[in-house]
Design a protein around this motif. Sequence first.
Motif, mmCIF file in Angstrom:
data_model
loop_
_atom_site.group_PDB
_atom_site.id
_atom_site.type_symbol
_atom_site.label_atom_id
_atom_site.label_comp_id
_atom_site.label_asym_id
_atom_site.label_seq_id
_atom_site.Cartn_x
_atom_site.Cartn_y
_atom_site.Cartn_z
ATOM 1 N N SER A 30 17.128 -122.870 19.142
ATOM 2 C CA SER A 30 17.657 -123.119 20.472
ATOM 3 C C SER A 30 18.820 -124.089 20.455
ATOM 4 C CB SER A 30 16.553 -123.672 21.367
ATOM 5 O OG SER A 30 16.049 -124.837 20.765
ATOM 6 N N SER A 31 19.015 -124.824 19.341
ATOM 7 C CA SER A 31 20.071 -125.832 19.367
ATOM 8 C C SER A 31 21.453 -125.292 19.010
ATOM 9 C CB SER A 31 19.708 -127.002 18.450
ATOM 10 O OG SER A 31 19.327 -126.542 17.197
ATOM 11 N N ALA A 32 21.561 -124.015 18.566
ATOM 12 C CA ALA A 32 22.886 -123.463 18.289
ATOM 13 C C ALA A 32 23.704 -123.458 19.575
ATOM 14 C CB ALA A 32 22.771 -122.051 17.753
ATOM 15 N N GLY A 33 24.855 -124.085 19.525
ATOM 16 C CA GLY A 33 25.712 -124.112 20.701
ATOM 17 C C GLY A 33 25.332 -125.188 21.708
ATOM 18 N N ASP A 34 24.289 -125.933 21.413
ATOM 19 C CA ASP A 34 23.896 -127.025 22.316
ATOM 20 C C ASP A 34 24.744 -128.238 21.977
ATOM 21 O OD1 ASP A 34 22.776 -129.225 23.479
ATOM 22 O OD2 ASP A 34 20.723 -128.844 22.804
ATOM 23 N N GLU A 35 25.599 -128.629 22.909
ATOM 24 C CA GLU A 35 26.546 -129.686 22.533
ATOM 25 C C GLU A 35 25.873 -131.040 22.355
ATOM 26 O OE1 GLU A 35 28.261 -130.301 27.068
ATOM 27 O OE2 GLU A 35 29.264 -128.949 25.647
ATOM 28 N N ASN A 36 24.607 -131.158 22.791
ATOM 29 C CA ASN A 36 23.920 -132.422 22.574
ATOM 30 C C ASN A 36 23.204 -132.490 21.234
ATOM 31 O OD1 ASN A 36 24.611 -133.585 25.054
ATOM 32 N ND2 ASN A 36 23.095 -132.277 26.073
ATOM 33 N N ALA A 37 23.105 -131.327 20.558
ATOM 34 C CA ALA A 37 22.398 -131.315 19.282
ATOM 35 C C ALA A 37 23.300 -131.908 18.204
ATOM 36 C CB ALA A 37 22.021 -129.889 18.917
ATOM 37 N N ALA A 118 17.469 -112.058 14.419
ATOM 38 C CA ALA A 118 18.391 -113.195 14.574
ATOM 39 C C ALA A 118 19.047 -113.147 15.953
ATOM 40 C CB ALA A 118 19.453 -113.159 13.475
ATOM 41 N N ALA A 119 19.481 -111.967 16.352
ATOM 42 C CA ALA A 119 20.148 -111.842 17.651
ATOM 43 C C ALA A 119 19.178 -112.206 18.775
ATOM 44 C CB ALA A 119 20.677 -110.421 17.841
ATOM 45 N N ALA A 120 17.934 -111.746 18.647
ATOM 46 C CA ALA A 120 16.942 -112.036 19.694
ATOM 47 C C ALA A 120 16.710 -113.541 19.811
ATOM 48 C CB ALA A 120 15.639 -111.313 19.381
ATOM 49 N N ALA A 121 16.842 -114.252 18.694
ATOM 50 C CA ALA A 121 16.634 -115.705 18.710
ATOM 51 C C ALA A 121 17.935 -116.467 18.961
ATOM 52 C CB ALA A 121 16.004 -116.142 17.385
ATOM 53 N N GLY A 122 19.002 -115.755 19.210
ATOM 54 C CA GLY A 122 20.287 -116.413 19.508
ATOM 55 C C GLY A 122 20.931 -117.056 18.283
ATOM 56 N N ILE A 123 20.632 -116.520 17.112
ATOM 57 C CA ILE A 123 21.183 -117.113 15.873
ATOM 58 C C ILE A 123 22.452 -116.361 15.464
ATOM 59 C CG2 ILE A 123 20.699 -117.665 13.455
ATOM 60 C CD1 ILE A 123 17.680 -117.360 14.155
ATOM 61 N N PRO A 124 23.586 -117.033 15.401
ATOM 62 C CA PRO A 124 24.801 -116.350 14.960
ATOM 63 C C PRO A 124 24.733 -115.985 13.480
ATOM 64 C CG PRO A 124 25.225 -118.687 15.324
ATOM 65 C CD PRO A 124 23.818 -118.437 15.756
ATOM 66 N N VAL A 125 25.287 -114.827 13.146
ATOM 67 C CA VAL A 125 25.260 -114.341 11.759
ATOM 68 C C VAL A 125 26.684 -114.200 11.235
ATOM 69 C CG1 VAL A 125 24.684 -112.387 10.269
ATOM 70 C CG2 VAL A 125 23.075 -113.128 12.047
ATOM 71 N N ILE A 126 26.938 -114.849 10.108
ATOM 72 C CA ILE A 126 28.239 -114.731 9.441
ATOM 73 C C ILE A 126 28.035 -113.906 8.179
ATOM 74 C CG2 ILE A 126 30.071 -116.018 8.270
ATOM 75 C CD1 ILE A 126 29.145 -118.396 10.187
ATOM 76 N N SER A 127 28.748 -112.815 8.090
ATOM 77 C CA SER A 127 28.675 -111.949 6.922
ATOM 78 C C SER A 127 29.628 -112.531 5.872
ATOM 79 C CB SER A 127 29.106 -110.558 7.371
ATOM 80 O OG SER A 127 28.887 -109.612 6.405
#
Length: 381
Positions: A30-37, A118-127
Amino acid sequence: MSNRLGLTALGATLALTLAACGGEGAGGSSSAGDENASAEDMLVGVSMPTQTSERWIADGEAVESQLEALDYQVELAYANDDIPTQAQQIDQMITQGADALIIAAIDGTALSSQLDAAAAAGIPVISYDRLIRDSENVDFYVSFDNFEVGVAQANALLTGLGILDREGEETDVTGPFNVELFAGSLDDNNATFFWEGAMSVLQPYIDNGTLVVKSGQTSIEQAAILRWQQETAQRRMEDLLTSAYNDGSVVDGVLSPYDGLSRGIITALANAGYGTDAKPMPVITGQDAEIASVKLIAEGTQGSTIFKDTRQLAEQAVVAAEAFLEGETPEANDTTTYDNGVKVVPSYLLPVETVFADNIQQTLIDTEYYTQAEVDAGQAD
Ligand code: BGC
């Protein structure tokens, strides 16, 4: 000391900036993209294909150390070139609460369910370097100009044979030369790019008879080496020598897309008596500037390799991961080339350089990728 890990001044600056503005943050996806994390609460999963090739070890270490320099937590895993192992390792990273994933796939089409999760959990994926195919859930791609790698390999072959000079101009050498062609693993998207780049240069010379593929094996399916295995390349070269060169004719050149394959090919040729004044080694290409092959190039056994600076690739992967983790979109420099079958994946592509014996110093030593001692030993510290 060489510096393949690529801890850059840029990385250090970013780390300081992050440390200065880091606040309280919860770990977990949940902290991906959270500016307070803050960075130390975030976990980046790094999935690499294999440790049998030195390049992926350098990539994994460079990504890990550059992420750690920015204070991120890192889970780095190597999958032994085994698809289920890679899938399982990525599943585990997601369960552990990874906030971003950096993945160099073994088989570009085999990770769909992991990417869905990963997408369902909001995790960005870099190939990473190898494009993941047939999935909507690939957010960014970092690699090199893979078509250009093939072009550079073909040009290096023509240069080694004397058909082109070092400026790429045609000489009056017209052959004919006997060449054999190798390709990479067909489940790796890059293999086709390398092949098409190379054939865009070589096909006209095959068509006009300057180059002769005596085995007649000129399709990528015939030339491909599953999982980029050195032993498989050695066996194929042995078979080619037995079947197409048992009439006293010799091989003058070999298009090889990767240093590991080149070493297998060299072993087969050496076992068949190549590498003497009477029967010199053919001109053999490569890729990755692996240290064992750089030594062979310095000695004149292998003709060339393509240098892809893994420090820079790692840096682009880390810059992209950081952008996602800060809720931003990474900057692409190519938004047209890499269609994965479902969408065109925004990409950051790096340039490549051809290494011959006479520019090892400039390309690999002056840039601190290797030391002279490592080149002499054929082994990196
Ligand atoms: C990489 C090459 C490497 C090959 C074998 C490809 O995906 O782009 O650099 O030589 O895999 O590991």
